[in-house]
Design an enzyme around this catalytic site. Sequence first.
Site, PDB file in Angstrom:
ATOM      1  N   ARG A 150      87.948 -12.177 -40.403  1.00 19.18           N
ATOM      2  CA  ARG A 150      87.308 -10.989 -39.994  1.00 19.18           C
ATOM      3  C   ARG A 150      87.420 -10.051 -41.598  1.00 19.18           C
ATOM      4  NH1 ARG A 150      90.227  -7.107 -36.432  1.00 19.18           N
ATOM      5  NH2 ARG A 150      88.583  -5.979 -37.530  1.00 19.18           N
ATOM      6  N   LYS A 186      84.775  -5.038 -47.312  1.00 20.68           N
ATOM      7  CA  LYS A 186      84.713  -4.790 -46.016  1.00 20.68           C
ATOM      8  C   LYS A 186      84.372  -3.697 -45.569  1.00 20.68           C
ATOM      9  CE  LYS A 186      87.859  -5.347 -42.732  1.00 20.68           C
ATOM     10  NZ  LYS A 186      88.011  -4.300 -41.711  1.00 20.68           N
ATOM     11  N   ASN A 187      85.344  -2.701 -45.508  1.00 17.98           N
ATOM     12  CA  ASN A 187      85.410  -1.189 -45.109  1.00 17.98           C
ATOM     13  C   ASN A 187      84.429  -0.405 -46.005  1.00 17.98           C
ATOM     14  OD1 ASN A 187      87.261  -2.176 -43.535  1.00 17.98           O
ATOM     15  ND2 ASN A 187      89.041  -1.130 -44.626  1.00 17.98           N
ATOM     16  N   ILE A 230     100.771   5.907 -41.121  1.00 21.45           N
ATOM     17  CA  ILE A 230      99.252   6.037 -40.837  1.00 21.45           C
ATOM     18  C   ILE A 230      98.981   5.472 -39.489  1.00 21.45           C
ATOM     19  CG2 ILE A 230      96.758   5.302 -41.290  1.00 21.45           C
ATOM     20  CD1 ILE A 230      98.017   6.924 -43.587  1.00 21.45           C
ATOM     21  N   ASP A 274      96.742  -0.767 -45.515  1.00 13.45           N
ATOM     22  CA  ASP A 274      96.098  -2.121 -45.278  1.00 13.45           C
ATOM     23  C   ASP A 274      96.843  -2.986 -46.207  1.00 13.45           C
ATOM     24  OD1 ASP A 274      94.304  -1.442 -43.039  1.00 13.45           O
ATOM     25  OD2 ASP A 274      92.373  -1.265 -44.578  1.00 13.45           O
ATOM     26  N   ARG A 316      86.390  -2.261 -33.994  1.00 17.79           N
ATOM     27  CA  ARG A 316      86.472  -0.907 -33.685  1.00 17.79           C
ATOM     28  C   ARG A 316      85.504   0.101 -34.427  1.00 17.79           C
ATOM     29  NH1 ARG A 316      90.268   2.135 -31.534  1.00 17.79           N
ATOM     30  NH2 ARG A 316      89.938   3.490 -33.370  1.00 17.79           N
ATOM     31  N   ARG A 338      94.891   4.133 -31.674  1.00 15.73           N
ATOM     32  CA  ARG A 338      93.567   4.442 -32.532  1.00 15.73           C
ATOM     33  C   ARG A 338      92.595   5.319 -31.566  1.00 15.73           C
ATOM     34  NH1 ARG A 338      92.482  -0.589 -36.442  1.00 15.73           N
ATOM     35  NH2 ARG A 338      91.537   0.754 -37.750  1.00 15.73           N
ATOM     36  N   CYS A 388      94.137  -1.407 -29.736  1.00 16.29           N
ATOM     37  CA  CYS A 388      94.070  -2.483 -30.452  1.00 16.29           C
ATOM     38  C   CYS A 388      95.473  -2.776 -30.822  1.00 16.29           C
ATOM     39  CB  CYS A 388      92.853  -2.141 -31.714  1.00 16.29           C
ATOM     40  SG  CYS A 388      93.782  -1.242 -32.937  1.00 16.29           S
TER      41      CYS A 388
HETATM   42  C1  UD1 Z   1      89.938   2.693 -41.489  1.00 10.86           C
HETATM   43  C2  UD1 Z   1      89.916   1.169 -42.228  1.00 10.86           C
HETATM   44  C3  UD1 Z   1      91.214   0.616 -41.869  1.00 10.86           C
HETATM   45  C4  UD1 Z   1      92.279   1.206 -42.471  1.00 10.86           C
HETATM   46  C5  UD1 Z   1      92.212   2.748 -41.777  1.00 10.86           C
HETATM   47  C6  UD1 Z   1      93.452   3.623 -42.655  1.00 10.86           C
HETATM   48  C7  UD1 Z   1      87.570   0.621 -41.798  1.00 10.86           C
HETATM   49  C8  UD1 Z   1      86.628  -0.123 -41.101  1.00 10.86           C
HETATM   50  N1  UD1 Z   1      88.697   0.733 -41.449  1.00 10.86           N
HETATM   51  O1  UD1 Z   1      90.378   2.583 -40.135  1.00 10.86           O
HETATM   52  O2  UD1 Z   1      91.191  -0.736 -42.495  1.00 10.86           O
HETATM   53  O3  UD1 Z   1      93.639   0.769 -42.024  1.00 10.86           O
HETATM   54  O4  UD1 Z   1      90.923   3.337 -42.194  1.00 10.86           O
HETATM   55  O5  UD1 Z   1      92.951   3.638 -44.088  1.00 10.86           O
HETATM   56  O6  UD1 Z   1      87.405   1.214 -42.711  1.00 10.86           O
HETATM   57  N2  UD1 Z   1      92.842   8.945 -35.839  1.00 10.86           N
HETATM   58  C9  UD1 Z   1      92.861   9.737 -34.804  1.00 10.86           C
HETATM   59  N3  UD1 Z   1      91.763  10.216 -34.086  1.00 10.86           N
HETATM   60  C10 UD1 Z   1      90.275   9.839 -34.504  1.00 10.86           C
HETATM   61  C11 UD1 Z   1      90.567   8.865 -35.797  1.00 10.86           C
HETATM   62  C12 UD1 Z   1      91.791   8.474 -36.290  1.00 10.86           C
HETATM   63  O7  UD1 Z   1      94.080  10.207 -34.074  1.00 10.86           O
HETATM   64  O8  UD1 Z   1      89.365  10.018 -34.061  1.00 10.86           O
HETATM   65  C13 UD1 Z   1      94.091   8.450 -36.495  1.00 10.86           C
HETATM   66  C14 UD1 Z   1      94.303   7.085 -36.396  1.00 10.86           C
HETATM   67  O9  UD1 Z   1      94.962   6.391 -35.096  1.00 10.86           O
HETATM   68  C15 UD1 Z   1      95.180   6.764 -37.452  1.00 10.86           C
HETATM   69  C16 UD1 Z   1      94.821   7.791 -38.359  1.00 10.86           C
HETATM   70  O10 UD1 Z   1      94.079   8.750 -37.626  1.00 10.86           O
HETATM   71  O11 UD1 Z   1      96.502   6.891 -37.018  1.00 10.86           O
HETATM   72  C17 UD1 Z   1      94.021   7.205 -39.514  1.00 10.86           C
HETATM   73  O12 UD1 Z   1      92.908   6.375 -38.914  1.00 10.86           O
HETATM   74  P1  UD1 Z   1      91.497   6.091 -39.567  1.00 10.86           P
HETATM   75  O13 UD1 Z   1      91.645   6.742 -40.845  1.00 10.86           O
HETATM   76  O14 UD1 Z   1      90.678   6.893 -38.936  1.00 10.86           O
HETATM   77  O15 UD1 Z   1      91.273   4.814 -39.663  1.00 10.86           O
HETATM   78  P2  UD1 Z   1      89.952   3.833 -39.389  1.00 10.86           P
HETATM   79  O16 UD1 Z   1      88.602   4.753 -39.710  1.00 10.86           O
HETATM   80  O17 UD1 Z   1      89.829   3.461 -38.185  1.00 10.86           O
END
Ligand code: UD1
Length: 419
Positions: free
Chosen positions: A398, A22-23, A328, A306, A93, A122, A117
Site C-alpha cells: 500500500r 503516497k500521501n 495522534i 507515520d 480511508r 478515525r 481501521c
Molecule cells: C493522514 C495520513 C496518515 C497520517 C495522518 C497523520 C494520508 C492519506 N494519510 O491521515 O498517513 O498518519 O494524516 O499525520 O494523508 N480526526 C478526527 N476527526 C476527523 C478527522 C480526523 O477526530 O474528522 C482525528 C483522527 O482520528 C486522528 C487525528 O484527527 O486522531 C489526525 O488525523 P488526520 O490528520 O485527519 O489523519 P488522516 O488525514 O486520516
Amino acid sequence: MDRIRLQGGRRLDGRIAIGGAKNAALPLMATSLLTEQAVILTNAPALADVATMANLLAQHGLRVEHDTTSRQILLDGPATQFEAPYDLVRKMRASILVLGPLLARFGQARVSLPGGCAIGTRPVDLHLKGLEQMGAVIDLEAGYINAHVEGRLKGARIIFPQVSVGATENLLMAATLAEGTTQLVNAAREPEITDLVKCLVSMGAKIEGEGTDRLTVQGVDSLHGTTHAILPDRIEAGTFACAGAITGGELLLEGMTLELFGACTRSLREAGVEMLQEEDGVRCRRLNGLHGVDVMTEPFPGFATDMQAQFMALMAVADGASMITETIFENRFMHVPELTRMGARINAHGSSAIVRGVAKLSGAPVMATDLRASVSLIIAALAAEGETIVNRVYHLDRGYERIEQKLAAVGADIERMPG
Ligand code: UD1
C-alpha cells in the site's frame, strides 16, 4: 498471499531513489474532480493505494491512465457519477477525499463512511462539520454520507478543534470553487498540504498562507488542468534512514531534503545518525552506537506518527531506554507484540511505550496489521540474527514500491516469496 523472507545482519550501503509521496498523490489525484480539463501528475508512485484511488476516480467517470514506466498519471474529467461505494472506500480511508471536490463542483456526493481501521476509530466529523459550515446538507444513512448543496458552497471561517491532514485537504479543495472567502484556521501544515496548495494554485485557485496553519481561499468560478510533479515521500525516506541506521550503514536518499523530515532529523541525529543535505539528496550515516531517544508524535513539523513504528524498531537495539509517545492515533502500537517476539524489550501502556534497548534481536515469523507496523518489522529483521518471514505483505504494498528490490540493491538479503 505474498510473504517476505529476510536474513538479518547485512550492512546497507548505497543510494536509494525516493519515490513520489503516497500521501500527496492521493489528494492530488482528487483535484481532477474539480476541473473538466486533464490533470497530469508526474513522479507518481506505483502503490496499491494509488491504484485504489485511480479505480475510484475511474468509477466516477474519469479517464485514468497510469503509466508506471514514465511515472505519470493522467486524469481527465468531468465526473459523471457521484457515488464512492463501500467496496472501494473500505480498502482505503483516503477515499473520503473525493467528498469535498464532488460537492464543490457538482453539488452532490454520496460517499461510504470509511468505518474503523486498524489504528483506531478515525472519525470524519471534522470533514463533515466543515462542509456543513459551507452550506452543505449532510445526512448519514445506511453507512453512507449523503451530501448536497443548493447552488455553490459558501465561503466560511472554519476553525479546526484538532489538526487533521485529511479534513484540511478536503475543505481546501472544496473552498477553491466556493462562493466567497474561506479561512481554514489551525490547518495541518504537512508538506503534502503545501504540495496540494501548489497544484491547486497552478489550476487557477486563489490560496494564501501556504505552509502555515492559516489558509485563506478566495473561491473562483472554475479551475483548469495542470501538470504537477509529486513531492518526494518523506515517510519512505525516513523508513530507509532507520533501515540503514539499524545496520550501521550509510545511505544516500536521492531527491530527499532535510526540511521535509521535520523533527525526525533531530531525533535521528540524537540517536547517533549523521544526516547531511547533499546536492542530490540526504546522506544518512550511522556514526557509532545508537542511543535511546524519547519521541512524541505530533502534527508536522513535529515527529510524524507515520515514522513512530520504524523509530521504535531502531530504539529496540539502542543503548539505554527510549520513551515513545503516540498522540495522534489511539491503538497505534500493534507492532509492539511482534517486535517483542523478535526479542525487543518494550513495555506499552496507554499512549506511551518504554523501549529498553537489547544487544541483539532474533528473526521470527511475524505478521502486522498496518502499513507502518509491517515495515517496522522489516527494519528489525535487518538487524536480527537469523531469518524473519513477514506475512501479510499487502500492507507494505500500500505504501512502499518494490521495497524488497530497493533494500536488496543496497545490500539486504531479502526476497519476496509469492503466496
Ligand atoms: C493522514 C495520513 C496518515 C497520517 C495522518 C497523520 C494520508 C492519506 N494519510 O491521515 O498517513 O498518519 O494524516 O499525520 O494523508 N480526526 C478526527 N476527526 C476527523 C478527522 C480526523 O477526530 O474528522 C482525528 C483522527 O482520528 C486522528 C487525528 O484527527 O486522531 C489526525 O488525523 P488526520 O490528520 O485527519 O489523519 P488522516 O488525514 O486520516
